[in-house]
Design a protein around this motif. Structure first.
Motif, short mmCIF file in Angstrom:
data_model
loop_
_atom_site.label_atom_id
_atom_site.label_comp_id
_atom_site.label_asym_id
_atom_site.label_seq_id
_atom_site.Cartn_x
_atom_site.Cartn_y
_atom_site.Cartn_z
N VAL A 111 0.89 -1.16 0.00
CA VAL A 111 0.00 0.00 0.00
C VAL A 111 0.92 1.21 0.00
CG1 VAL A 111 -1.75 1.30 1.29
CG2 VAL A 111 -1.76 -1.21 1.33
N GLY A 112 0.64 2.15 -0.88
CA GLY A 112 1.52 3.31 -0.89
C GLY A 112 1.08 4.39 -1.86
N TYR A 113 2.01 5.31 -2.08
CA TYR A 113 1.78 6.44 -2.97
C TYR A 113 2.77 6.37 -4.12
CZ TYR A 113 -0.78 8.25 1.01
OH TYR A 113 -1.66 8.39 2.04
N GLU A 114 2.28 6.59 -5.32
CA GLU A 114 3.13 6.66 -6.51
C GLU A 114 3.09 8.09 -7.02
OE1 GLU A 114 2.26 2.11 -8.02
OE2 GLU A 114 1.41 3.78 -9.14
N ARG A 115 4.25 8.72 -7.01
CA ARG A 115 4.37 10.10 -7.50
C ARG A 115 5.08 10.06 -8.85
NH1 ARG A 115 4.94 9.98 -2.08
NH2 ARG A 115 3.64 11.43 -0.90
N ASP A 131 -0.51 11.62 -23.25
CA ASP A 131 -0.96 12.10 -24.56
C ASP A 131 -0.17 13.34 -24.99
OD1 ASP A 131 -2.87 10.06 -24.92
OD2 ASP A 131 -4.34 11.19 -23.74
N GLY A 132 1.13 13.33 -24.71
CA GLY A 132 2.01 14.41 -25.14
C GLY A 132 2.06 15.63 -24.24
N GLU A 133 1.22 15.66 -23.21
CA GLU A 133 1.18 16.81 -22.30
C GLU A 133 1.88 16.46 -20.99
OE1 GLU A 133 -0.14 19.89 -22.85
OE2 GLU A 133 -0.43 19.21 -24.92
N PRO A 134 2.87 17.24 -20.55
CA PRO A 134 3.53 16.96 -19.28
C PRO A 134 2.53 17.00 -18.12
CG PRO A 134 4.78 18.57 -20.54
CD PRO A 134 3.46 18.38 -21.24
N ARG A 135 2.60 15.98 -17.27
CA ARG A 135 1.69 15.89 -16.11
C ARG A 135 2.48 15.48 -14.88
NH1 ARG A 135 -3.54 13.32 -16.98
NH2 ARG A 135 -3.66 13.53 -14.74
N ARG A 136 1.95 15.85 -13.77
CA ARG A 136 2.48 15.44 -12.47
C ARG A 136 1.28 14.99 -11.66
NH1 ARG A 136 6.40 19.23 -9.25
NH2 ARG A 136 7.22 17.64 -7.89
N TYR A 137 1.34 13.79 -11.09
CA TYR A 137 0.20 13.28 -10.33
C TYR A 137 0.65 12.29 -9.27
CZ TYR A 137 0.63 9.52 -13.73
OH TYR A 137 1.11 8.53 -14.52
N VAL A 138 -0.25 12.09 -8.31
CA VAL A 138 -0.02 11.13 -7.23
C VAL A 138 -1.16 10.13 -7.24
CG1 VAL A 138 0.24 10.82 -4.73
CG2 VAL A 138 1.14 12.90 -5.82
N LEU A 139 -0.81 8.86 -7.19
CA LEU A 139 -1.81 7.79 -7.07
C LEU A 139 -1.67 7.12 -5.72
CD1 LEU A 139 -1.48 5.93 -10.50
CD2 LEU A 139 -3.06 7.76 -9.90
N ARG A 181 -4.18 -4.82 -8.87
CA ARG A 181 -3.79 -3.42 -8.63
C ARG A 181 -5.05 -2.60 -8.47
NH1 ARG A 181 0.08 0.45 -9.31
NH2 ARG A 181 -0.53 2.41 -10.27
N HIS A 182 -5.06 -1.77 -7.44
CA HIS A 182 -6.11 -0.79 -7.26
C HIS A 182 -5.43 0.55 -7.03
CE1 HIS A 182 -9.11 1.56 -4.87
NE2 HIS A 182 -9.76 1.28 -5.96
N ALA A 183 -5.79 1.55 -7.82
CA ALA A 183 -5.18 2.87 -7.67
C ALA A 183 -6.21 3.94 -7.96
CB ALA A 183 -4.00 3.02 -8.63
N ASP A 184 -6.06 5.05 -7.24
CA ASP A 184 -6.88 6.20 -7.55
C ASP A 184 -6.03 7.46 -7.44
OD1 ASP A 184 -6.69 6.52 -4.79
OD2 ASP A 184 -8.82 6.50 -4.42
N THR A 185 -6.45 8.46 -8.16
CA THR A 185 -5.70 9.71 -8.23
C THR A 185 -6.08 10.62 -7.07
OG1 THR A 185 -5.77 9.55 -10.63
CG2 THR A 185 -5.17 11.68 -9.71
N LEU A 186 -5.08 11.19 -6.43
CA LEU A 186 -5.31 12.21 -5.41
C LEU A 186 -5.46 13.55 -6.12
CD1 LEU A 186 -2.75 11.34 -2.61
CD2 LEU A 186 -5.20 10.93 -2.60
N GLU A 187 -6.45 14.28 -5.74
CA GLU A 187 -6.63 15.62 -6.34
C GLU A 187 -5.56 16.58 -5.84
OE1 GLU A 187 -8.67 16.19 -8.82
OE2 GLU A 187 -9.21 14.09 -8.66
N THR A 188 -5.13 16.39 -4.61
CA THR A 188 -4.03 17.16 -4.04
C THR A 188 -3.11 16.18 -3.34
OG1 THR A 188 -5.17 17.52 -1.93
CG2 THR A 188 -5.47 19.20 -3.64
N ASP A 189 -1.88 16.56 -3.08
CA ASP A 189 -0.95 15.68 -2.40
C ASP A 189 -1.29 15.66 -0.92
OD1 ASP A 189 1.12 14.07 -1.64
OD2 ASP A 189 2.69 15.34 -2.45
N GLN A 190 -2.10 14.70 -0.51
CA GLN A 190 -2.58 14.60 0.88
C GLN A 190 -1.64 13.82 1.75
OE1 GLN A 190 -6.31 12.65 0.21
NE2 GLN A 190 -7.32 14.50 -0.49
#
Length: 136
Positions: free
Chosen positions: A90-94, A100-108, A126-135
């Motif tokens: 269980v953890g966070y993936e940063r 699609d060619g656009e630079p992104r930064r996200y945390v799952l 695997r179960h993952a969901d996107t955090l809207e903010t880095d909580q």
């Protein structure tokens, strides 16, 4: 048990991490290699959910087409256990990569289930969901 856990964590820091970086650079091959082909396998993903190896395999191919230019990938494991031939993380993936060619930064937030098959660890779920903010 400590040695088993340590060996499993080393696998996550090497093969699992390398597979995720490759996927985020457009290459699904290393991820295919660490996933089980023995049913059941499933993904309850941040972008799509599928069950069964055929659909999981197709999902990885589609994701690889979507991702490129991975500049950063960190997997912070906050809980882990190994019991015989089964394990979970269980953890966070940063991640920083292009989608699609656009630079992104996200945390799952990601939970994965693993099983040992023929002496090697394989991901089975695997179960993952996107955090809207880095909580974290």
């Amino acid at each position: 048990m400590g040695e088993e856990r340590d060996a499993f964590l080393e696998w996550t820091r090497t093969r699992l991490r390398e597979a995720e970086i490759a996927l985020h650079n457009g290459d699904a091959g290393p991820r295919y290699a660490i996933w089980s082909r023995r049913e059941p396998v499933s993904v309850m993903g941040a972008w799509k959910s599928v069950v069964g190896y055929e659909d999981v395999s197709a999902l990885f191919h589609k994701l690889a087409e979507t991702f490129s230019d991975c500049t950063s990938y960190e997997h912070e494991i906050v809980a882990v256990d190994v019991v015989g031939d089964a394990a979970y993380t269980v953890g966070y993936e940063r991640t920083q990569a292009s989608v699609d060619g656009e630079p992104r930064r996200y945390v799952l937030r990601a939970t994965q289930v693993y099983r040992r098959e023929d002496g090697e660890w394989k991901v089975a779920h695997r179960h993952a969901d996107t955090l809207e903010t880095d909580q974290t």
